[in-house]
Design a protein around this motif. Sequence first.
Motif, PDB file in Angstrom:
ATOM      1  N   LEU A  72       9.222  -7.336  -0.386  1.00  0.00           N
ATOM      2  CA  LEU A  72       8.733  -6.663  -1.585  1.00  0.00           C
ATOM      3  C   LEU A  72       7.288  -7.049  -1.880  1.00  0.00           C
ATOM      4  O   LEU A  72       6.453  -6.198  -2.233  1.00  0.00           O
ATOM      5  N   ASN A  73       6.974  -8.319  -1.725  1.00  0.00           N
ATOM      6  CA  ASN A  73       5.614  -8.779  -2.009  1.00  0.00           C
ATOM      7  C   ASN A  73       4.613  -8.289  -0.975  1.00  0.00           C
ATOM      8  O   ASN A  73       3.453  -8.009  -1.298  1.00  0.00           O
ATOM      9  N   ILE A  74       5.038  -8.178   0.276  1.00  0.00           N
ATOM     10  CA  ILE A  74       4.148  -7.616   1.298  1.00  0.00           C
ATOM     11  C   ILE A  74       3.810  -6.171   0.940  1.00  0.00           C
ATOM     12  O   ILE A  74       2.649  -5.747   1.022  1.00  0.00           O
ATOM     13  N   GLY A  75       4.818  -5.403   0.544  1.00  0.00           N
ATOM     14  CA  GLY A  75       4.565  -4.024   0.149  1.00  0.00           C
ATOM     15  C   GLY A  75       3.678  -3.917  -1.076  1.00  0.00           C
ATOM     16  O   GLY A  75       2.836  -3.020  -1.173  1.00  0.00           O
ATOM     17  N   ALA A  76       3.848  -4.838  -2.021  1.00  0.00           N
ATOM     18  CA  ALA A  76       3.061  -4.801  -3.250  1.00  0.00           C
ATOM     19  C   ALA A  76       1.606  -5.145  -3.010  1.00  0.00           C
ATOM     20  O   ALA A  76       0.710  -4.618  -3.691  1.00  0.00           O
ATOM     21  N   ASN A  77       1.325  -6.011  -2.051  1.00  0.00           N
ATOM     22  CA  ASN A  77      -0.045  -6.519  -1.873  1.00  0.00           C
ATOM     23  C   ASN A  77      -0.738  -5.927  -0.658  1.00  0.00           C
ATOM     24  O   ASN A  77      -1.834  -5.375  -0.760  1.00  0.00           O
ATOM     25  N   ASP A  78      -0.118  -6.012   0.494  1.00  0.00           N
ATOM     26  CA  ASP A  78      -0.820  -5.759   1.748  1.00  0.00           C
ATOM     27  C   ASP A  78      -1.022  -4.276   2.044  1.00  0.00           C
ATOM     28  O   ASP A  78      -2.017  -3.893   2.660  1.00  0.00           O
ATOM     29  N   VAL A  79      -0.090  -3.432   1.641  1.00  0.00           N
ATOM     30  CA  VAL A  79      -0.166  -2.018   2.006  1.00  0.00           C
ATOM     31  C   VAL A  79      -1.287  -1.305   1.256  1.00  0.00           C
ATOM     32  O   VAL A  79      -1.777  -0.262   1.690  1.00  0.00           O
ATOM     33  N   ALA A  80      -1.730  -1.886   0.134  1.00  0.00           N
ATOM     34  CA  ALA A  80      -2.809  -1.262  -0.637  1.00  0.00           C
ATOM     35  C   ALA A  80      -4.063  -1.058   0.197  1.00  0.00           C
ATOM     36  O   ALA A  80      -4.824  -0.109  -0.027  1.00  0.00           O
ATOM     37  N   ASN A  81      -4.272  -1.912   1.182  1.00  0.00           N
ATOM     38  CA  ASN A  81      -5.487  -1.801   1.992  1.00  0.00           C
ATOM     39  C   ASN A  81      -5.486  -0.548   2.860  1.00  0.00           C
ATOM     40  O   ASN A  81      -6.545  -0.040   3.230  1.00  0.00           O
ATOM     41  N   ASN A  82      -4.300  -0.039   3.198  1.00  0.00           N
ATOM     42  CA  ASN A  82      -4.222   1.121   4.081  1.00  0.00           C
ATOM     43  C   ASN A  82      -4.500   2.430   3.353  1.00  0.00           C
ATOM     44  O   ASN A  82      -5.107   3.333   3.924  1.00  0.00           O
ATOM     45  N   VAL A  83      -4.042   2.548   2.125  1.00  0.00           N
ATOM     46  CA  VAL A  83      -4.156   3.808   1.399  1.00  0.00           C
ATOM     47  C   VAL A  83      -5.131   3.733   0.231  1.00  0.00           C
ATOM     48  O   VAL A  83      -5.518   4.774  -0.305  1.00  0.00           O
ATOM     49  N   GLY A  84      -5.546   2.530  -0.169  1.00  0.00           N
ATOM     50  CA  GLY A  84      -6.446   2.381  -1.308  1.00  0.00           C
ATOM     51  C   GLY A  84      -7.742   3.174  -1.174  1.00  0.00           C
ATOM     52  O   GLY A  84      -8.133   3.896  -2.109  1.00  0.00           O
ATOM     53  N   PRO A  85      -8.462   3.067  -0.044  1.00  0.00           N
ATOM     54  CA  PRO A  85      -9.705   3.839   0.084  1.00  0.00           C
ATOM     55  C   PRO A  85      -9.503   5.338  -0.033  1.00  0.00           C
ATOM     56  O   PRO A  85     -10.319   6.035  -0.654  1.00  0.00           O
ATOM     57  N   ALA A  86      -8.431   5.883   0.546  1.00  0.00           N
ATOM     58  CA  ALA A  86      -8.178   7.325   0.458  1.00  0.00           C
ATOM     59  C   ALA A  86      -7.885   7.740  -0.983  1.00  0.00           C
ATOM     60  O   ALA A  86      -8.319   8.807  -1.435  1.00  0.00           O
ATOM     61  N   VAL A  87      -7.161   6.901  -1.725  1.00  0.00           N
ATOM     62  CA  VAL A  87      -6.882   7.196  -3.132  1.00  0.00           C
ATOM     63  C   VAL A  87      -8.167   7.109  -3.957  1.00  0.00           C
ATOM     64  O   VAL A  87      -8.449   7.972  -4.796  1.00  0.00           O
ATOM     65  N   GLY A  88      -8.957   6.063  -3.714  1.00  0.00           N
ATOM     66  CA  GLY A  88     -10.216   5.918  -4.437  1.00  0.00           C
ATOM     67  C   GLY A  88     -11.175   7.058  -4.170  1.00  0.00           C
ATOM     68  O   GLY A  88     -11.956   7.445  -5.044  1.00  0.00           O
ATOM     69  N   ALA A  89     -11.121   7.617  -2.964  1.00  0.00           N
ATOM     70  CA  ALA A  89     -11.991   8.743  -2.611  1.00  0.00           C
ATOM     71  C   ALA A  89     -11.438  10.071  -3.089  1.00  0.00           C
ATOM     72  O   ALA A  89     -12.064  11.118  -2.872  1.00  0.00           O
ATOM     73  N   LYS A  90     -10.259  10.081  -3.715  1.00  0.00           N
ATOM     74  CA  LYS A  90      -9.592  11.283  -4.217  1.00  0.00           C
ATOM     75  C   LYS A  90      -9.248  12.254  -3.090  1.00  0.00           C
ATOM     76  O   LYS A  90      -9.171  13.467  -3.316  1.00  0.00           O
ATOM     77  N   ALA A  91      -9.055  11.703  -1.884  1.00  0.00           N
ATOM     78  CA  ALA A  91      -8.591  12.540  -0.781  1.00  0.00           C
ATOM     79  C   ALA A  91      -7.114  12.865  -0.946  1.00  0.00           C
ATOM     80  O   ALA A  91      -6.640  13.856  -0.394  1.00  0.00           O
ATOM     81  N   MET A  92      -6.392  12.028  -1.672  1.00  0.00           N
ATOM     82  CA  MET A  92      -5.004  12.312  -2.010  1.00  0.00           C
ATOM     83  C   MET A  92      -4.668  11.549  -3.282  1.00  0.00           C
ATOM     84  O   MET A  92      -5.321  10.558  -3.627  1.00  0.00           O
ATOM     85  N   SER A  93      -3.646  12.022  -3.962  1.00  0.00           N
ATOM     86  CA  SER A  93      -3.243  11.394  -5.218  1.00  0.00           C
ATOM     87  C   SER A  93      -2.510  10.089  -4.947  1.00  0.00           C
ATOM     88  O   SER A  93      -2.082   9.812  -3.817  1.00  0.00           O
ATOM     89  N   LEU A  94      -2.356   9.300  -5.997  1.00  0.00           N
ATOM     90  CA  LEU A  94      -1.640   8.029  -5.864  1.00  0.00           C
ATOM     91  C   LEU A  94      -0.191   8.267  -5.449  1.00  0.00           C
ATOM     92  O   LEU A  94       0.338   7.542  -4.596  1.00  0.00           O
ATOM     93  N   THR A  95       0.448   9.281  -6.015  1.00  0.00           N
ATOM     94  CA  THR A  95       1.840   9.568  -5.649  1.00  0.00           C
ATOM     95  C   THR A  95       1.963   9.951  -4.188  1.00  0.00           C
ATOM     96  O   THR A  95       2.850   9.475  -3.472  1.00  0.00           O
ATOM     97  N   THR A  96       1.061  10.816  -3.721  1.00  0.00           N
ATOM     98  CA  THR A  96       1.074  11.213  -2.309  1.00  0.00           C
ATOM     99  C   THR A  96       0.848  10.014  -1.409  1.00  0.00           C
ATOM    100  O   THR A  96       1.511   9.859  -0.370  1.00  0.00           O
ATOM    101  N   ALA A  97      -0.085   9.144  -1.795  1.00  0.00           N
ATOM    102  CA  ALA A  97      -0.365   7.954  -0.997  1.00  0.00           C
ATOM    103  C   ALA A  97       0.850   7.045  -0.916  1.00  0.00           C
ATOM    104  O   ALA A  97       1.162   6.499   0.154  1.00  0.00           O
ATOM    105  N   LEU A  98       1.547   6.876  -2.033  1.00  0.00           N
ATOM    106  CA  LEU A  98       2.736   6.019  -2.039  1.00  0.00           C
ATOM    107  C   LEU A  98       3.820   6.574  -1.118  1.00  0.00           C
ATOM    108  O   LEU A  98       4.449   5.827  -0.359  1.00  0.00           O
ATOM    109  N   VAL A  99       4.020   7.887  -1.160  1.00  0.00           N
ATOM    110  CA  VAL A  99       5.059   8.499  -0.319  1.00  0.00           C
ATOM    111  C   VAL A  99       4.693   8.391   1.157  1.00  0.00           C
ATOM    112  O   VAL A  99       5.515   7.990   1.999  1.00  0.00           O
ATOM    113  N   ILE A 100       3.442   8.737   1.501  1.00  0.00           N
ATOM    114  CA  ILE A 100       3.009   8.675   2.903  1.00  0.00           C
ATOM    115  C   ILE A 100       3.099   7.251   3.429  1.00  0.00           C
ATOM    116  O   ILE A 100       3.609   6.995   4.533  1.00  0.00           O
TER     117      ILE A 100
END
Length: 496
Positions: A72-100
């Motif tokens: 659970l903690n790995i998912g909470a912390n480490d996965v943000a690095n993979n999708v964070g830039p795409a979310v920050g760039a508004k290439a996809m929404s936060l919900t879409t990023a979480l699902v992908i």
Amino acid sequence: MSRYKKPTLDKDLDKISYMEEATTSLGRGLMAPGAGLLFIVLCGIVAGAYVLGAPSGGVIVAASAIGAYMALNIGANDVANNVGPAVGAKAMSLTTALVIAAIFESAGALLAGGDVVDTISMGIIDPAAVADTRIFTAAMMAALVSAALWINMATWFGAPVSTTHAIVGGVMGAGIAASGFSSVNWLMLSGIAMSWVFSPLVGGLVAAFFLWFIKAFIVYQDDKIAAARRWVPVLIAVMAGTFAAYLAVKGVSHVVTIELSTALVAGGVVAVLAWMVTRPLIARQSQGLENRNQSLRKLFAIPLVCSAALLSFAHGANDVANAVGPLAAIVHTAEFGDVAESVAIPLWVMAVGALGISFGLLLFGPRLINMVGRQITKLNPMRAYCVALSAATTVIIASGLGLPVSSTHITVGAVFGVGFFREWYTERSERRLDFLNEGEGGKAKRVRPVRNREEQARRKLLRRAHFMTTLAAWMVTVPASAMLSGILFFLMAAIL
């Protein structure tokens, strides 16, 4: 009418309304922790059904719950690095990023996570130092608990840290507590320490280089759309080839071993094919676009979504071992009564890690995703593209040099590199100043000089507070988790 008003009753009703709102707000805040606790309990129940009647069943149930907490903690912390830039760039929404991310993390863990894992993480501890089954079990449980607690605390403070380094520190601390400093492979640890400096620095430099290339050859050209038709297919081809090599080196390494030279050749072939396919697509997509930066960002959106998915797949394949490796070792030791250097991972153990990472991302991931993608520096699709490409490129470079690196350090270092480069380029680039003074679209612009320190500090494009917090968390991850693991080892040894 005012004489019939009942102020006391109105006040009481207001108090009840406030109480209901506070209760609702508190309930929402407890939903995620409650769901996480339910998942941990369910993992313990599944483990209990698996070892029903076994003499060491209690140890396996406890270890399963701890492994689920770690996942659970790995998912909470480490996965943000993979999708964070795409979310920050508004290439996809936060919900879409979480699902992908959840889908591809689970797929990477289950399909390419490997059937066998080393019990002593990265060869840090001499196996002879923990040959006794009771000591070994206590060491692995202490390592898991300490790493999970440290990652949980780092997530609470909003600091992205390396889960690999946390588990490395946990194993090291337990090994030292069990048999002294001589049991630690200090040469291996020195290589890991080198990666603390190497990976974020190279990640930042590579990201800054690609951002410079985009600005010099596309953004600050008179005809941006023509420049984009020429160079965007090349950049997408470079990304496709790099990610193909990256997945060959890291994503499927637990399933099949692919030499770096073979991976590079495969990446080159994929790059050529990607260029041939995307060149007409970009030409068609760019028709009718205005000659402005906002138009360019649309061309990078889809590649950015694909990169987030591929990074998540590779992360799930590699980092699931941080959660299930020690757990699989404990299960093997409890069942067979011996300490093995490598063990097979039961399917239910792998499922604990894969589902735990996905649930941790869905329940607790948004905070770190927003921090990495939006709060360090402002990202757009072009800048986020540079971050994603830098992550894959740096891993390939490190693999060629034989250096262990952290994907967290690389990605966050790339975000910092983009931010620092933006500051430098904004203040010192003669090309940019000439372009602005000549005018974009025929309208001349005046570049106002910075007049004082306060205004200069206000114009900083990277938040120093996040930089210092993250740097401090990186520096203390291994020693903090090691100290905590050493203390927990004596507690675990006394209980077991």
